[in-house]
Write a protein that holds these residues in place. Structure first.
Motif, short mmCIF file in Angstrom:
data_model
loop_
_atom_site.label_atom_id
_atom_site.label_comp_id
_atom_site.label_asym_id
_atom_site.label_seq_id
_atom_site.Cartn_x
_atom_site.Cartn_y
_atom_site.Cartn_z
N GLY A 93 31.39 43.77 40.23
CA GLY A 93 32.53 42.91 39.58
C GLY A 93 33.71 43.04 40.43
N ASP A 94 33.75 43.42 41.53
CA ASP A 94 35.02 43.66 42.74
C ASP A 94 35.04 42.35 43.27
OD1 ASP A 94 35.33 46.49 41.64
OD2 ASP A 94 33.87 47.12 43.25
N VAL A 95 36.26 41.89 43.38
CA VAL A 95 36.63 40.45 44.29
C VAL A 95 36.41 40.96 45.71
CG1 VAL A 95 38.22 38.95 44.86
CG2 VAL A 95 37.92 39.50 42.53
N LYS A 96 35.70 40.34 46.35
CA LYS A 96 35.53 40.59 47.75
C LYS A 96 36.05 39.48 48.55
CE LYS A 96 33.13 43.54 48.80
NZ LYS A 96 33.62 45.01 48.92
N ARG A 97 36.07 38.05 48.21
CA ARG A 97 36.76 37.19 49.23
C ARG A 97 37.29 35.99 48.23
NH1 ARG A 97 32.27 38.51 51.98
NH2 ARG A 97 30.84 36.85 50.87
N VAL A 98 38.08 35.51 48.54
CA VAL A 98 38.72 34.03 47.96
C VAL A 98 38.82 32.95 49.02
CG1 VAL A 98 40.86 33.21 46.75
CG2 VAL A 98 40.07 35.53 46.15
N LYS A 99 38.47 31.99 48.93
CA LYS A 99 38.50 30.83 49.65
C LYS A 99 39.21 29.72 48.92
CE LYS A 99 36.09 27.97 52.85
NZ LYS A 99 34.76 27.82 53.50
N ILE A 100 40.32 29.19 49.48
CA ILE A 100 40.96 27.98 48.82
C ILE A 100 41.27 26.90 49.87
CG2 ILE A 100 43.37 27.28 47.75
CD1 ILE A 100 43.49 30.39 46.98
N ASP A 101 40.72 25.63 49.56
CA ASP A 101 40.97 24.53 50.58
C ASP A 101 42.46 24.17 50.33
OD1 ASP A 101 41.06 21.71 51.11
OD2 ASP A 101 38.90 21.69 51.22
N LYS A 102 42.91 23.92 51.45
CA LYS A 102 44.38 23.44 51.76
C LYS A 102 44.76 22.30 50.99
CE LYS A 102 44.71 25.57 56.39
NZ LYS A 102 44.90 25.21 57.95
N ALA A 103 43.77 21.41 50.62
CA ALA A 103 44.17 20.13 49.98
C ALA A 103 44.37 20.41 48.46
CB ALA A 103 42.90 19.38 49.83
N VAL A 104 43.95 21.52 47.80
CA VAL A 104 44.51 21.92 46.55
C VAL A 104 45.62 22.71 46.26
CG1 VAL A 104 43.42 24.07 46.33
CG2 VAL A 104 43.12 22.70 44.37
N VAL A 105 46.38 23.22 47.50
CA VAL A 105 47.57 23.88 47.23
C VAL A 105 48.83 23.09 47.32
CG1 VAL A 105 49.04 25.46 48.59
CG2 VAL A 105 46.46 25.79 48.72
N ASP A 106 49.34 22.83 46.26
CA ASP A 106 50.51 22.05 46.14
C ASP A 106 51.52 22.92 45.27
OD1 ASP A 106 52.50 19.97 45.27
OD2 ASP A 106 51.05 18.91 44.24
N PRO A 107 52.69 23.37 45.98
CA PRO A 107 53.68 24.07 45.59
C PRO A 107 54.22 23.66 44.45
CG PRO A 107 54.13 23.65 48.17
CD PRO A 107 52.95 22.81 47.51
N ALA A 108 54.34 22.35 44.19
CA ALA A 108 54.85 21.67 43.01
C ALA A 108 53.98 21.54 41.57
CB ALA A 108 55.16 20.16 43.29
N ASP A 109 52.81 22.06 41.93
CA ASP A 109 51.63 22.35 40.88
C ASP A 109 50.89 23.43 40.93
OD1 ASP A 109 50.55 21.57 38.37
OD2 ASP A 109 49.23 19.80 39.38
#
Length: 107
Positions: free
Chosen positions: A47-63
């Motif tokens: 259950g330990d977090v090893k990696r997080v991957k976030i697509d740039k398209a989902v990054v919106d500082p306003a939301d």
């Protein structure tokens, strides 16, 4: 008394197999995804977090809330996969023994 000795030997064998399984679970990795794969989170079998991957398209500082929700959803997906894998391994180890409800392994 012979039966007690045999029972103790079986308990020791199961304890040894349990330790092996715990070591193997650390090497297992399960990835959960949300938002059509735009957010991915990988956990090991403990259950330990090893990696997080976030697509740039989902990054919106306003939301930011949407991104937060996607991370939570990806984590829950990965955790469900880890739990299913762990339960399957436990079934193999115990030979299908019905353990009491709420029984937890010492992980």
């Amino acid at each position: 008394m012979k039966n007690i000795g045999q029972l103790m030997k079986q308990a020791q064998q199961m304890q040894s197999k349990m330790a092996e399984m715990q070591a193997q679970l650390e090497a297992v990795e399960m990835t959960g995804a949300a938002g059509g794969g735009m957010v991915q989170l990988t956990l090991n079998g403990k259950g330990d977090v090893k990696r997080v991957k976030i697509d740039k398209a989902v990054v919106d500082p306003a939301d930011v809330e949407v991104l937060e929700d996607l991370i939570v959803a990806a984590f829950n997906d990965a955790r469900a996969k880890v739990n299913a894998h762990t339960e399957g391994e436990m079934q193999k180890l115990t030979g299908g023994l019905n353990l009491p409800g709420g029984f937890k392994l010492p992980f």
